[in-house]
Design a protein around this motif. Structure first.
Motif, short mmCIF file in Angstrom:
data_model
loop_
_atom_site.label_atom_id
_atom_site.label_comp_id
_atom_site.label_asym_id
_atom_site.label_seq_id
_atom_site.Cartn_x
_atom_site.Cartn_y
_atom_site.Cartn_z
N THR A 1 0.70 -1.07 -0.06
CA THR A 1 -0.02 -0.02 -0.14
C THR A 1 0.77 1.26 0.10
N TRP B 1 -9.10 0.60 2.12
CA TRP B 1 -10.29 0.23 1.24
C TRP B 1 -11.35 -0.67 2.02
N SER C 1 -4.54 1.37 -1.46
CA SER C 1 -5.28 1.91 -0.45
C SER C 1 -5.11 0.75 1.09
N PRO D 1 -7.89 6.02 -4.43
CA PRO D 1 -6.68 5.43 -5.07
C PRO D 1 -6.98 4.05 -5.45
N GLU E 1 -2.51 7.49 0.99
CA GLU E 1 -3.86 7.83 0.57
C GLU E 1 -3.85 8.65 -0.57
N TYR F 1 -15.43 4.04 0.67
CA TYR F 1 -14.32 4.67 0.85
C TYR F 1 -14.67 6.03 1.04
#
Length: 285
Positions: A2, A123, A120, A115, A5, A147
């Protein structure tokens, strides 16, 4: 794997000082008594209303202004809740809300992005409310809506805490704006403007709007430009959300952007941004 964000938000029009990782206390210049008594607005009150002055100008600040000497906010003080992207904190939020109170009730804006699941750590896979986000279909409008919902919840939670610290009214009594810019990560920008991805990006904004309204926020608008809005949403109306036109240039340009011709949602243009003394100023349309 990840990443942060929405990526890193960079506003070229801002004069951003070097950030040392520690938020210095805001130093606010003295506010003349006449300025405090001036008619106030939340960006939805027309300057032509009874008792209003001919021109009303406010100021918006956020994390880039941590530690800066700030002038009196003017007709309204607008505070960015986040640190440039969803789920990221503005470390000077409480101090800036206290500054915005010099103009009356603070106004707030939240950063936005989409994203997608691969990028993310937030998510909402597995959620069934307010929309379904299943593991079999993580890249869907339902997941994007959820989200946006949880991103708005995070922004509002931090705003509530900071408002208490600043002695301000609940942020749910204020106007909120969604900051929609190409500097953050959007599926339609990363993978191309396909209808499905534009719909996902729009669903994030719809989810944020729905959450804020459910919490009692009466007015939710969009901060963006026509070009950025079309690149991210394909020209969605978002129920004809009110418009705060971003980075319009000098005051003369801001005046021209108050025209309905510059509404990218079909809603009324309420604010137009311009530069004044190195800060973002906002003309009430």
């Amino acid at each position: 794997m990840t990443v942060d964000e929405g990526g890193t938000k960079m506003r070229a029009r801002r004069l951003v000082p070097a950030f040392l990782g520690v938020c210095m206390s805001l130093v606010i210049t003295a506010t003349p008594a006449a300025a405090v008594r001036a008619p106030l607005t939340d960006g939805f009150t027309s300057p032509s209303a009874p008792g209003a002055v001919a021109v009303q100008v406010g100021t918006d600040v956020s994390y880039p202004q941590c530690g800066r000497v700030l002038p009196a906010p003017g007709a309204l003080g607008i505070v960015g809740v986040d640190g440039g992207k969803p789920f990221d904190a503005n470390p000077c939020l409480a101090e800036q809300i206290a500054w915005a109170r010099l103009a009356g009730r603070p106004v707030y804006y939240a950063n936005t992005a989409n994203p997608g699941a691969p990028l993310s750590s937030h998510w909402p896979v597995g959620r069934s409310w307010p929309r379904r986000c299943t593991r079999a279909a993580t890249d869907s409008p339902g997941c994007a809506f959820d989200y946006g919902w949880i991103a708005a919840a995070d922004s509002l939670r931090r705003a509530r805490v900071a408002a208490v610290q600043a002695g301000a009214a609940s942020p749910t009594r204020s106007t909120w704006w969604l900051d929609v810019e190409v500097h953050n990560t959007w599926e339609a920008l990363v993978h191309g403007p396909r209808p499905r991805l534009l719909a996902n990006d729009t669903a994030v904004l719809a989810g944020m709007t729905a959450y804020l309204r459910r919490q009692g926020v009466r007015r939710v608008g969009v901060y963006s430009t026509t070009e950025q809005w079309f690149r991210i949403t394909g020209g969605a109306t978002l129920d004809k959300a009110p418009v705060w036109y971003a980075g319009a240039g000098p005051l003369a340009a801001a005046r021209s952007h108050c025209s309905p011709d510059h509404s990218f949602t079909g809603g009324p243009v309420r604010l137009a941004q311009f530069i004044k003394n190195g800060l973002d100023a906002d003309l009430v349309c």
